[in-house]
Enzyme design. Structure first.
Site, PDB file in Angstrom:
ATOM      1  N   GLN A 174       6.119  -8.806   4.038  1.00  0.00           N
ATOM      2  CA  GLN A 174       5.701  -8.507   2.670  1.00  0.00           C
ATOM      3  C   GLN A 174       6.850  -8.703   1.688  1.00  0.00           C
ATOM      4  O   GLN A 174       6.653  -9.189   0.570  1.00  0.00           O
ATOM      5  CB  GLN A 174       5.178  -7.066   2.605  1.00  0.00           C
ATOM      6  CG  GLN A 174       3.878  -6.868   3.366  1.00  0.00           C
ATOM      7  CD  GLN A 174       3.492  -5.402   3.501  1.00  0.00           C
ATOM      8  OE1 GLN A 174       4.348  -4.519   3.574  1.00  0.00           O
ATOM      9  NE2 GLN A 174       2.198  -5.126   3.541  1.00  0.00           N
ATOM     10  N   GLU A 199      -2.984  -9.981   6.291  1.00  0.00           N
ATOM     11  CA  GLU A 199      -2.190  -9.731   7.491  1.00  0.00           C
ATOM     12  C   GLU A 199      -2.554  -8.412   8.160  1.00  0.00           C
ATOM     13  O   GLU A 199      -2.619  -8.322   9.384  1.00  0.00           O
ATOM     14  CB  GLU A 199      -0.701  -9.729   7.117  1.00  0.00           C
ATOM     15  CG  GLU A 199       0.230  -9.586   8.302  1.00  0.00           C
ATOM     16  CD  GLU A 199       1.691  -9.657   7.901  1.00  0.00           C
ATOM     17  OE1 GLU A 199       2.547  -9.430   8.773  1.00  0.00           O
ATOM     18  OE2 GLU A 199       1.975  -9.930   6.722  1.00  0.00           O
ATOM     19  N   THR A 200      -2.815  -7.378   7.354  1.00  0.00           N
ATOM     20  CA  THR A 200      -3.145  -6.075   7.930  1.00  0.00           C
ATOM     21  C   THR A 200      -4.444  -6.137   8.723  1.00  0.00           C
ATOM     22  O   THR A 200      -4.537  -5.628   9.848  1.00  0.00           O
ATOM     23  CB  THR A 200      -3.257  -5.009   6.825  1.00  0.00           C
ATOM     24  OG1 THR A 200      -1.999  -4.897   6.148  1.00  0.00           O
ATOM     25  CG2 THR A 200      -3.623  -3.651   7.414  1.00  0.00           C
ATOM     26  N   ILE A 201      -5.462  -6.770   8.139  1.00  0.00           N
ATOM     27  CA  ILE A 201      -6.750  -6.901   8.835  1.00  0.00           C
ATOM     28  C   ILE A 201      -6.591  -7.751  10.086  1.00  0.00           C
ATOM     29  O   ILE A 201      -7.217  -7.475  11.128  1.00  0.00           O
ATOM     30  CB  ILE A 201      -7.812  -7.498   7.888  1.00  0.00           C
ATOM     31  CG1 ILE A 201      -8.200  -6.462   6.833  1.00  0.00           C
ATOM     32  CG2 ILE A 201      -9.035  -7.965   8.658  1.00  0.00           C
ATOM     33  CD1 ILE A 201      -8.850  -5.195   7.394  1.00  0.00           C
ATOM     34  N   CYS A 255       0.822  -1.214   0.000  1.00  0.00           N
ATOM     35  CA  CYS A 255       0.000   0.000   0.000  1.00  0.00           C
ATOM     36  C   CYS A 255       0.854   1.261   0.000  1.00  0.00           C
ATOM     37  O   CYS A 255       0.393   2.326  -0.412  1.00  0.00           O
ATOM     38  CB  CYS A 255      -0.954   0.011   1.185  1.00  0.00           C
ATOM     39  SG  CYS A 255      -0.140  -0.017   2.796  1.00  0.00           S
TER      40      CYS A 255
END
Length: 421
Positions: free
Chosen positions: A118, A190-192, A50
């Site tokens: 990432q 992974e972020t969520i 992102c």
């Protein structure tokens, strides 16, 4: 072996530009095949998150313009449109950049650990595409090793800070008591997952996870005692949500202005908080135009994140020292490859000389010449041939009076400092 790094990140371009060059996961294999077909590109790793889109490559050219043109052409962007937003590094600077990125020193959140995972995933994808060979494999393994040492030897990872943490912090500022809030998480990556963990720390009881497939979301459902819905069910569920945090790899927005208008009407205009941490964005920008709808993107989280940076500054200084040492080690390895090639050539020449003289000796013996005389002649000629060039080098260096070069040459030839000159 010329190494290059080029890309665009949160420091050089806003989200509107970054999303235009982002790579969707299902396009990566095609991208690698196309990139490796470009002249002089030998190996490559594409990192698309992102906050950044970067290409690391073993490229035997001197001008990276063709790679930049490939990137814009692949995404259908007008040539030169974003040239001022891109950066590029070569060789030692490229190595240093990758190491700093891997350690989280170039991240939106200083020292955030998510980027390392990432990069490892990006490296694995490059491996699946057969885009990595000896050079980039060594380069990235060094990066992983340096990042691990930074995590172990410094406090850069203390007090977990990430985009996910910033998102939950923002939600707490707007909804002071998250225990009474209903949260919709969109995505199951992974972020969520990190967002969900932070929400649990604040005892949020009502969490719903929306994902393209329910199977992928089930692990998080059990972990957070949440409900699960598909992306198609979001319009029917949106009005029940106070906070919506989205992070998917969808190339198109999932939530539009019209959908939010309907939800606000059903809620009788109770406020809704939208936090979009996806690139490309999951929520249409026009949602911000609606009354009672508050939309924040990854760039909007910068202010919150800045408040947490100071605590990591001292650790970052220590991390930079580790990175400098790691870069030095990697560059020494690269230089050693030149020695390996020189040793190979030296051995090849010596073996060729040996074989030529041996063949002469064998022929001489076959002609009936005295064997002792033949062996002595072989030993004499071989010795003279092998010491000819070293003797010339010793003579030249001695004449220049350079004691350091002479000492190094004597060491190379196995001569002790105590041996008489």
């Amino acid at each position: 072996m010329p190494l290059f790094a080029l890309g665009i990140n949160h420091q050089t371009a806003p989200v509107e530009l970054r999303e235009k060059v982002a790579f969707a996961p299902d396009s990566l294999m095609v991208a690698y095949a196309d990139l490796l077909s470009q002249p002089l590109v030998k190996e490559a790793v594409i990192i698309s998150t992102c906050n950044r889109c970067e290409i690391y490559c073993h490229y035997e050219g001197h001008d990276i313009t063709p790679i930049l043109r490939w990137l814009t052409d692949f995404h259908g962007i007008e040539a030169g449109a974003f040239d001022q937003n891109f950066y590029s590094y070569q060789d030692q600077q490229a190595v240093n950049h990758l190491f700093r990125v891997s350690c989280g020193l170039d991240s939106l959140v200083l020292g955030e650990p998510q980027i390392l995972g990432q990069i490892k995933q990006a490296f694995a994808s490059a491996g699946q595409a057969k885009a990595v060979s000896k050079t980039l494999n060594k380069w990235f393994q060094y990066a992983f090793s340096v990042a691990k040492r930074v995590r172990t030897d410094t406090q850069i990872g203390a007090n977990a800070i990430s985009v996910a943490f910033a998102a939950v912090s923002l939600a707490r500022q707007i909804f002071s008591d998250l225990k009474k809030s209903r949260v919709l998480l969109i995505g199951a990556g992974e972020t969520i997952e990190l967002v969900g963990k932070y929400l649990l720390e604040h005892e949020v009881p009502n969490i719903t996870i929306a994902n393209r497939t329910l199977e992928r979301a089930m692990g998080l459902v059990e972990q957070f005692n949440a409900n699960a819905i598909t992306l198609e069910e979001i319009p029917n569920h949106l009005a029940k949500s106070d906070i919506i945090i989205s992070s998917t790899a969808s190339p198109l927005p999932i939530i539009g202005k019209g959908m939010v208008e309907c939800a606000l009407k059903d809620r009788r205009h109770q406020p809704m908080l939208f936090i979009d941490i996806a690139v490309p964005r999951d929520i249409e920008q026009q949602v911000a135009e609606l009354n009672d709808a508050y939309l924040y993107s990854v760039d909007d989280l910068q202010g919150i994140i800045e408040e947490n940076k100071q605590a990591r500054v001292e650790a970052a200084i220590e991390a930079e020292k580790i990175i400098v040492a790691g870069v030095s080690d990697f560059m020494a390895w690269q230089e050693s490859l030149k020695a390996v090639e020189s040793i190979r050539l030296y051995r090849q020449n010596s073996e060729q000389l040996r074989d030529e003289l041996l063949q002469r000796a064998i022929t001489s013996l076959a002609n009936g010449n005295d064997s002792e005389k033949v062996l002595k002649e072989l030993a004499f000629k071989l010795t003279n041939k092998l010491i000819h060039h070293p003797s010339q080098a010793l003579t030249t260096v001695s004449q220049t009076g350079n004691e350091q070069d002479l000492a190094l040459l004597r060491l190379t030839l196995g001569l002790s400092q105590h041996d008489e000159l």
